[in-house]
Design a protein around this motif. Structure first.
Motif, PDB file in Angstrom:
ATOM      1  N   VAL A   1       0.972  -0.912   0.076  1.00  0.00           N
ATOM      2  CA  VAL A   1      -0.182  -0.425  -0.143  1.00  0.00           C
ATOM      3  C   VAL A   1       1.041   1.431   0.124  1.00  0.00           C
ATOM      4  O   VAL A   1      -0.118   2.444  -0.382  1.00  0.00           O
ATOM      5  N   SER A   2       1.936   1.278   0.460  1.00  0.00           N
ATOM      6  CA  SER A   2       3.033   1.832   0.205  1.00  0.00           C
ATOM      7  C   SER A   2       3.324   2.686  -1.113  1.00  0.00           C
ATOM      8  O   SER A   2       2.919   2.340  -2.453  1.00  0.00           O
ATOM      9  N   ALA A   3       3.139   4.176  -1.254  1.00  0.00           N
ATOM     10  CA  ALA A   3       3.897   5.050  -2.846  1.00  0.00           C
ATOM     11  C   ALA A   3       4.930   4.997  -3.084  1.00  0.00           C
ATOM     12  O   ALA A   3       6.345   4.363  -2.120  1.00  0.00           O
ATOM     13  N   GLU A   4       5.190   5.142  -4.681  1.00  0.00           N
ATOM     14  CA  GLU A   4       6.768   5.166  -4.865  1.00  0.00           C
ATOM     15  C   GLU A   4       7.489   6.531  -5.986  1.00  0.00           C
ATOM     16  O   GLU A   4       6.140   6.720  -5.852  1.00  0.00           O
ATOM     17  N   ILE A   5       7.878   7.623  -5.068  1.00  0.00           N
ATOM     18  CA  ILE A   5       8.804   8.755  -6.074  1.00  0.00           C
ATOM     19  C   ILE A   5       8.918   8.614  -6.667  1.00  0.00           C
ATOM     20  O   ILE A   5       9.971   7.567  -6.667  1.00  0.00           O
ATOM     21  N   GLY A   6       9.181   9.114  -7.835  1.00  0.00           N
ATOM     22  CA  GLY A   6      10.019   8.951  -9.105  1.00  0.00           C
ATOM     23  C   GLY A   6      11.231  10.093  -8.999  1.00  0.00           C
ATOM     24  O   GLY A   6      11.734  10.423  -8.036  1.00  0.00           O
ATOM     25  N   TYR A   7      11.902   9.989 -11.057  1.00  0.00           N
ATOM     26  CA  TYR A   7      13.254  10.329 -10.082  1.00  0.00           C
ATOM     27  C   TYR A   7      13.724  11.581 -11.463  1.00  0.00           C
ATOM     28  O   TYR A   7      12.875  12.809 -10.552  1.00  0.00           O
TER      29      TYR A   7
ATOM     30  N   ARG B   1      13.993  10.873   0.428  1.00  0.00           N
ATOM     31  CA  ARG B   1      15.019  10.189   1.652  1.00  0.00           C
ATOM     32  C   ARG B   1      13.752   9.621   3.034  1.00  0.00           C
ATOM     33  O   ARG B   1      14.241   9.267   3.888  1.00  0.00           O
ATOM     34  N   GLU B   2      13.305  11.393   2.454  1.00  0.00           N
ATOM     35  CA  GLU B   2      12.355  11.276   4.093  1.00  0.00           C
ATOM     36  C   GLU B   2      11.267   9.891   3.672  1.00  0.00           C
ATOM     37  O   GLU B   2      11.350   9.455   5.272  1.00  0.00           O
TER      38      GLU B   2
END
Length: 309
Positions: A84-90, A112-113
């Motif tokens: 259920v967690s999200a992923e942050i792109g680059y 990082r956070e």
């Protein structure tokens, strides 16, 4: 995957004629329908598309107290947060455009956070490590995804029962995978699990023994018949020889000559006897190496089978 044509006939825009739906209009190759698209297996030409998705259920309204919302991906026990967690792109946004250098620095700080806040405790961090190990070992052994999910759920039960304390995470993860194979009756020996695990064969047995004593693993009996298909495929024998070997293994199980015997050795002897009947038998040394038994063991089981048949 369906091989059935969506329509009996279709239309070719290049020549303006109706063609057979099972034949490619470009290279006369075979058409295959998968995921709503009918494409050629040879050149990859997409002949027909069907965009409607009938897999989702009815619409969900917030004011309906009995409705179940559909958001995010499918929940899976192979992730420590069940996915259920999200992923942050680059370096690109949602539209595929390159972001500026200022936005890239901001995304780096956010990642990082997000990485620091991903685990709430040391137990969740160990759980994520163990689940990653189970996925890696299952992929290396070419196991099904449902078995990997079952092994991940078994590891969660072991963590809830406080079986990880004082034991290696890798050992319990390998023991969970081995216990799931035993529960399903798959012929996966401990040495094969240990060959891809980060622990020894004795540690795999120790992890399985801890899970079995505390959780009560319902292990299935591995018979010679379960080894026949696998050993026959590895040795390259024909389907006819494997079918005859399966009949011999069934007869051996019914007569009880496999009691107290290594099922892999009995299966290798069945394959050797079936191969000699069809004049395509490999050597005893090759079958013994595939079954991980000695040549005298295979020869002893072969003599017992010849007396039986």
């Amino acid at each position: 995957m369906s091989l059935r044509e969506i329509y009996d006939r279709t239309f070719d825009e290049s020549c303006g004629k109706s063609i057979d739906a099972s034949e490619c209009p470009e290279c006369d190759g075979r058409l295959r329908t998968d995921g709503g698209e009918t494409a050629c297996e040879g050149c990859g030409l997409i002949v027909d598309q069907y965009y409607f998705d009938h897999t989702h259920g009815p619409r969900v309204f917030d004011e309906d107290p009995h409705s179940v919302p559909r958001t995010g991906g499918k929940l899976t026990p192979t992730r420590h947060d069940r996915g259920v967690s999200a992923e942050i792109g680059y370096n690109r946004d949602a539209n595929g455009r390159t972001v500026s250098s200022k936005k890239r620095r901001q995304l780096y700080r956010l990642r990082r956070e997000h990485r620091r806040a991903r685990f709430e405790s040391k137990g969740e961090r160990n759980l994520a490590t163990a689940l990653g190990e189970i996925i890696r070992m299952g992929s290396a052994l070419d196991l099904s995804w449902s078995l990997i999910e079952e092994a991940s759920q078994l590891y969660r039960h072991a963590q809830d029962a406080d079986l990880i304390r004082g034991r290696s995470v890798e050992m319990i993860a390998a023991g969970s995978l081995y216990a799931t194979c035993r529960r399903r009756g798959l012929p996966r020996p401990r040495a094969e699990i240990a060959s891809v695990a980060r622990c020894s064969c004795d540690q795999v047995q120790t992890g399985y023994r801890a899970l079995n004593s505390e959780l009560g693993i319902d292990a299935q009996v591995v018979t010679a018949r379960t080894y026949v298909t696998r050993l026959g495929s590895d040795s390259g024998l024909s389907t006819r020889v494997q079918s005859r070997a399966y009949e011999l293994a069934t007869t051996a199980d019914e007569d009880g000559i496999t009691n107290g015997r290594n099922p892999a050795g009995v299966a290798a002897a069945c394959l050797y006897l079936a191969g000699t009947e069809h004049d395509v038998a490999p050597t005893q040394t090759e079958l013994a190496a595939l079954a991980d038994v000695s040549v005298p063991t295979l020869r002893a089981r072969y003599v017992e089978l010849t007396e039986l048949v």
